[in-house]
Design an enzyme around this catalytic site. Structure first.
Site, PDB file in Angstrom:
ATOM      1  CG  ASP A   1      28.600  98.737 -54.531  1.00  0.00           C
ATOM      2  OD1 ASP A   1      28.446  98.945 -53.308  1.00  0.00           O
ATOM      3  OD2 ASP A   1      29.361  97.857 -54.977  1.00  0.00           O
TER       4      ASP A   1
ATOM      5  CB  CYS B   1      21.601 100.391 -47.712  1.00  0.00           C
ATOM      6  SG  CYS B   1      23.400 100.347 -47.932  1.00  0.00           S
ATOM      7  CB  ALA B   2      17.113 103.900 -49.783  1.00  0.00           C
TER       8      ALA B   2
ATOM      9  N   PRO C   1      13.317  99.155 -48.108  1.00  0.00           N
ATOM     10  CG  PRO C   1      11.412  98.474 -46.917  1.00  0.00           C
ATOM     11  CD  PRO C   1      12.918  98.507 -46.836  1.00  0.00           C
ATOM     12  N   GLY C   2      12.381 101.770 -48.299  1.00  0.00           N
ATOM     13  CA  GLY C   2      12.055 103.189 -48.372  1.00  0.00           C
ATOM     14  C   GLY C   2      11.331 103.771 -47.178  1.00  0.00           C
ATOM     15  N   GLY C   3      11.210 103.015 -46.107  1.00  0.00           N
ATOM     16  CA  GLY C   3      10.522 103.532 -44.925  1.00  0.00           C
ATOM     17  C   GLY C   3      11.203 104.745 -44.330  1.00  0.00           C
TER      18      GLY C   3
ATOM     19  CB  CYS D   1      18.028  95.657 -38.221  1.00  0.00           C
ATOM     20  SG  CYS D   1      18.440  94.895 -39.790  1.00  0.00           S
TER      21      CYS D   1
ATOM     22  CG  ASP E   1      19.152 100.818 -42.613  1.00  0.00           C
ATOM     23  OD1 ASP E   1      19.733  99.979 -41.906  1.00  0.00           O
ATOM     24  OD2 ASP E   1      17.917 100.922 -42.671  1.00  0.00           O
TER      25      ASP E   1
END
Length: 471
Positions: free
Chosen positions: A343, A295-296, A298-300, A414, A361
């Protein structure tokens, strides 16, 4: 299964929020913007009003803004103002909706008019400790100008003027009246307030208050390109006030556009909240490890892991559109990863080679980052918590079998709801016999205060698991 229409402040969404005869409640920009100067507040108000109307239809605010920007061809300065007003309004919509109900006989229609009044009132009602962004008479004048510019609102220009001027005349009395309503006091749906109070009986007011303030701009320094101390010196040389709040974290005293951040395009820094910067170090990655960031987008966190060590890293994302964000961040930072669409609840994308480390995440209601996504409180439903917790559980179960014996998996959300965080972690340990290692657990959203000016971050949850050597 088709999703049931949701309601925002009593208005159904996933269909137009208001019915307008022979027309859409949202008007084409050619009709709205023709007579408005692109650098005027009226232009920004009508753009923000259109974005708010899109949110009332069920569109997330970032996507709503993209629609508005593409329709209006707004210049960067106007885009910034439209975005600022839209986000301010989403943080105040409970209060300004109550004010509108107190001053009008029925909800103003079309949705664009309702959005305009919400945006204008938001600019006239400041949070405690925040200064008003515009002079009151300017807001009233420009709101009337905005209404006059649109054939869908010109009939209501007198009403816009009357409502806003009445508010200024009776401001104290009107606010005292509506502040008896929980939605106006807290600017959240009642179920959100109740759920926060039940989970955190001592801290709930501070949590809700934090969510109603604009977030700080925090940077993550790329240790491959510079040190945190050296970058602080660079900021000082550019007269940009900032302070270090973590090993790689620097908080700017005042937010600025990323285009004005020294070294941003060169990959010296990235924008990432201080709480989110804890993820990569917790995994204790070492050079040569095989790592999965699930679930990467936006890549932060993907990029932070690669800044810490040379890894064989797979970044997995189910949403094809969001994969572009991962690649953009990797390119800017001159980092490399295997980015895959897939997925996380399934294994068709997996090559059957175990991972040494997994960053999970997992999906959640994002209740811990509501100040960054203030529209989410109005778009979410109470039942979303259980549904997303069930999805996250399936992801964790699936990824666990991909982890090498002795490997570590970090669960991140989050969210501040225990069902999505601590209860989820406890259930996972019981189900899989995982070894739970030290991690921060639940971090609640905080605001900087006089006693600790550096302690300001989002609400995230961390649980670190290790797989037994003989699984």
């Amino acid at each position: 299964m088709q999703e049931r229409p949701r309601k925002i402040l009593g208005k159904p969404v996933n269909k137009p929020a208001n019915k307008v005869s022979n027309s859409s409640p949202l008007v084409t920009p050619e009709l709205q913007m023709t007579d408005l100067k692109p650098d005027s507040l009226a232009f920004s108000l009508i753009g923000a009003a259109q974005a708010v109307a899109y949110v009332l239809e069920g569109t997330a605010l970032p996507q709503a803004l993209l629609k508005v920007f593409s329709q209006t061809n707004a210049l960067p300065q106007a885009r910034g103002a439209i975005q600022d007003i839209s986000y301010r309004t989403m943080r105040q919509v409970g209060r300004v909706d109550a004010l509108l109900k107190a001053m009008t006989n029925k909800t103003p229609e079309p949705a664009l008019l309702y959005g305009l009044l919400c945006c204008a009132l938001t600019l006239l009602v400041s949070n405690e400790g925040e200064s008003a962004p515009y002079e009151e008479f300017v807001v009233v004048d420009q709101a009337v100008t905005a209404a006059t510019s649109s054939p869908h609102m010109v009939f209501a220009k007198g009403m816009v003027n009357a409502v806003l001027r009445r508010f200024l005349r009776e401001k104290d009395e009107l606010l005292k009246l509506v502040m008896k309503q929980p939605a106006a006091v807290w600017n959240y749906p009642q179920w959100w307030v109740d759920q926060t109070k039940a989970a955190y009986p001592q801290e709930w007011q501070a949590i809700l208050t934090a969510g109603n303030h604009a977030p700080p701009l925090t940077l993550r320094v790329n240790q491959r390109k510079t040190s945190t101390a050296a970058y602080l010196e660079l900021l000082a040389s550019e007269q940009i006030a900032a302070s270090q709040i973590g090993p790689f974290a620097i908080r700017l005293a005042k937010p600025i556009p990323v285009t004005q951040i020294p070294g941003f395009e060169a990959g010296m820094v990235s924008v990432q909240d201080a709480a989110a910067q804890l993820a990569a170090p917790l995994l204790d990655v070492q050079a040569g490890m095989r790592v999965l960031d699930a679930c990467a987008a936006p890549g932060g966190k993907t990029c932070h892991l690669l800044e810490l060590a040379d890894l064989e890293l797979v970044a997995l994302e189910i949403d094809h559109a969001r994969i572009q964000r991962i690649n953009e961040n990797l390119d800017r930072l001159q980092l490399s990863a295997s980015v895959k669409q897939g997925d996380a609840t399934r294994s068709g994308w997996w090559d059957n080679k175990p991972f040494d480390r997994i960053l999970a995440d997992v999906p959640c209601t994002a209740s811990g980052v509501v100040r960054r996504h203030p529209d989410s409180r109005w778009l979410r439903r109470k039942t979303d918590t259980a549904q997303l917790a069930a999805l996250s559980s399936r992801i964790l179960d699936n990824l666990w079998r991909m982890l090498a014996p002795g490997g570590k998996m970090l669960m991140v959300t989050c969210s501040i709801w225990p069902q999505e965080s601590e209860k989820q972690a406890q259930a996972f340990v019981e189900k899989h016999g995982a070894i739970r290692l030290d991690a921060p657990g639940q971090l609640l959203p905080t605001m900087a205060n006089s006693s600790d000016a550096h302690n300001e971050h989002d609400g995230l949850f961390y649980a670190l698991f290790q797989k037994p050597a003989q699984d």
